[in-house]
Design an enzyme around this catalytic site. Structure first.
Site, PDB file in Angstrom:
ATOM      1  CG  ASN A 136      -0.343   0.013   2.428  1.00 12.07           C
ATOM      2  OD1 ASN A 136       1.128   0.147   2.587  1.00 12.07           O
ATOM      3  ND2 ASN A 136      -0.960   0.109   3.814  1.00 12.07           N
ATOM      4  CG  HIS A 138       3.571   0.331   4.968  1.00 15.94           C
ATOM      5  ND1 HIS A 138       2.654  -0.722   5.083  1.00 15.94           N
ATOM      6  CD2 HIS A 138       4.784  -0.252   4.871  1.00 15.94           C
ATOM      7  CE1 HIS A 138       3.270  -1.744   5.474  1.00 15.94           C
ATOM      8  NE2 HIS A 138       4.463  -1.538   5.162  1.00 15.94           N
TER       9      HIS A 138
HETATM   10  C1  F6R Z   1       9.982  -2.723   8.330  1.00 17.02           C
HETATM   11  C2  F6R Z   1       9.172  -1.525   7.663  1.00 17.02           C
HETATM   12  C3  F6R Z   1       8.163  -1.903   6.708  1.00 17.02           C
HETATM   13  C4  F6R Z   1       8.565  -2.994   5.587  1.00 17.02           C
HETATM   14  C5  F6R Z   1       7.423  -3.179   4.544  1.00 17.02           C
HETATM   15  C6  F6R Z   1       7.764  -4.262   3.735  1.00 17.02           C
HETATM   16  O1  F6R Z   1      10.680  -2.134   9.117  1.00 17.02           O
HETATM   17  O2  F6R Z   1       9.162  -0.589   8.207  1.00 17.02           O
HETATM   18  O3  F6R Z   1       7.831  -0.532   6.099  1.00 17.02           O
HETATM   19  O4  F6R Z   1       9.842  -2.553   5.078  1.00 17.02           O
HETATM   20  O5  F6R Z   1       6.107  -3.755   5.518  1.00 17.02           O
HETATM   21  O6  F6R Z   1       7.773  -5.656   4.361  1.00 17.02           O
HETATM   22  P1  F6R Z   1       8.301  -6.764   3.492  1.00 17.02           P
HETATM   23  O7  F6R Z   1       9.699  -6.614   3.523  1.00 17.02           O
HETATM   24  O8  F6R Z   1       8.090  -8.074   4.524  1.00 17.02           O
HETATM   25  O9  F6R Z   1       7.452  -7.024   2.267  1.00 17.02           O
END
Ligand code: F6R
Length: 248
Positions: A136, A138
Site C-alpha cells: 500500500n 507504506h
Molecule cells: C519494516 C518496515 C516496513 C517494511 C514493509 C515491507 O521495518 O518498516 O515498512 O519494509 O512492510 O515488508 P516486507 O519486506 O516484509 O515486504
C-alpha cells in the site's frame, strides 16, 4: 531516484549488502538506518557473510531502526528487536549499545518518540537509510494518509499491513494493532536512502511510485523528492513498469 534492476531476490540482497558494506568501509562511523520484514533478510545474511570473510568492522557504526510494534517484549520472537538481533546484530561486531530501536514498551510513548528523534539528531542524522515498501506504499509503518511532515510517532496499523504481517504470527489477531515508527519527515531527513523492492506483491506499488505523482495516499511517493535515493528492484517487481517512461 536512481533505479538498479537486478535479476532476482538473491541478486538484490547481494547488491544491497555490497552497497552498505562499501559505505561502512568509507565511513566507519556510519549512522545506518535499518528496516525489518522479509525484504532485507537476505541483505543481512550477506552482510553477516562478508563480516565473517572480510572482517568489515561495525565497531563504530550506530544503527537506528525504523519501527517497532507496541506492546511486544524485546524477547518476543516477533519483536523487531529480536528480528534485528537474530538476523544481524549477533553476527557482527556491533555493541548493542550502539543499536537503536524505538521501544514499544515505554509507558510514556510520546516521550519515547521525542527521545528517539533527539537521538537521531544528536548522532548527526542518518547517513544511509535502508527501506522496504508495503504494497500500500507504506514506508516504516507510515500508512497511507500519514502527513509528510511527521516525525517519530505512534500509528494504528492498517488492516492490509496486519494481514501482510500475520504470516509471522500464529493468528492475525495476535498482530499488535499499533506500532511506533520514524515519521516520513524523519526518513526524508536521511542523507541517503536505499529502497529495496522484490517480488510480484510489489508490482503495483512500483507503478505508483514511479508514476511520479506525490501524494500522502501513497507514502513512498515522497521519495521522488529525496535528492539521494537509490532503488534496487528485482525483475519481478519491475514487471509492470517496464514500459513506463520514467524520466527523473
Ligand atoms: C519494516 C518496515 C516496513 C517494511 C514493509 C515491507 O521495518 O518498516 O515498512 O519494509 O512492510 O515488508 P516486507 O519486506 O516484509 O515486504
Amino acid at each position: 531516484m536512481k533505479i538498479i534492476t537486478v535479476e532476482n531476490y538473491q541478486e538484490m540482497s547481494r547488491k544491497a549488502a555490497e552497497y552498505i558494506v562499501d559505505k561502512v568501509i568509507s565511513k566507519p562511523d556510519l549512522n545506518l538506518g535499518l528496516a525489518t520484514g522479509g525484504t532485507p533478510k537476505g541483505v543481512y545474511k550477506n552482510i553477516k557473510e562478508d563480516h565473517k570473510k572480510n572482517h568489515t568492522s561495525y565497531e563504530h557504526v550506530t544503527t537506528f531502526n525504523l519501527d517497532e510494534y507496541i506492546g511486544l517484549k524485546q524477547e518476543d520472537p516477533n519483536s523487531y528487536y529480536q528480528y534485528m538481533y537474530e538476523n544481524l546484530f549477533k553476527h557482527i561486531n556491533i555493541s548493542l549499545t550502539q543499536t537503536n530501536i524505538p521501544s514499544g514498551l515505554n509507558e510514556n510513548i510520546q516521550a519515547e518518540c521525542t527521545e528517539y528523534e533527539r537521538k537521531i539528531v544528536d548522532a548527526g542524522g542518518i547517513d544511509l537509510q535502508l527501506l522496504g515498501i508495503g504494497s500500500n506504499g507504506h514506508i516504516g509503518f507510515n500508512e497511507p494518509g500519514t502527513p509528510f511532515t511527521t516525525k517519530t510517532h505512534v500509528v494504528d496499523l492498517a488492516l492490509s499491513t496486519k494481514k501482510a504481517n500475520a504470516r509471522y504470527f500464529d493468528k492475525i489477531n495476535e498482530v499488535p494493532s499499533q506500532a511506533i515508527t520514524m515519521g516520513i519527515q524523519t526518513i526524508m531527513n536521511s542523507k541517503e536512502i536505499l529502497l529495496l523492492v522484490s517480488g510480484k506483491a510489489k508490482q503495483d506499488a512500483m507503478v505508483k511510485l514511479l508514476s511520479g505523482v506525490v501524494t500522502e495516499n501513497f507514502p513512498a511517493s515522497i521519495l521522488n523528492q529525496h535528492h539521494n535515493t537509490t532503488i534496487i528492484a528485482d525483475e519481478e517487481a519491475m514487471e509492470l513498469v517496464k514500459n513506463m517512461s520514467y524520466v527523473r
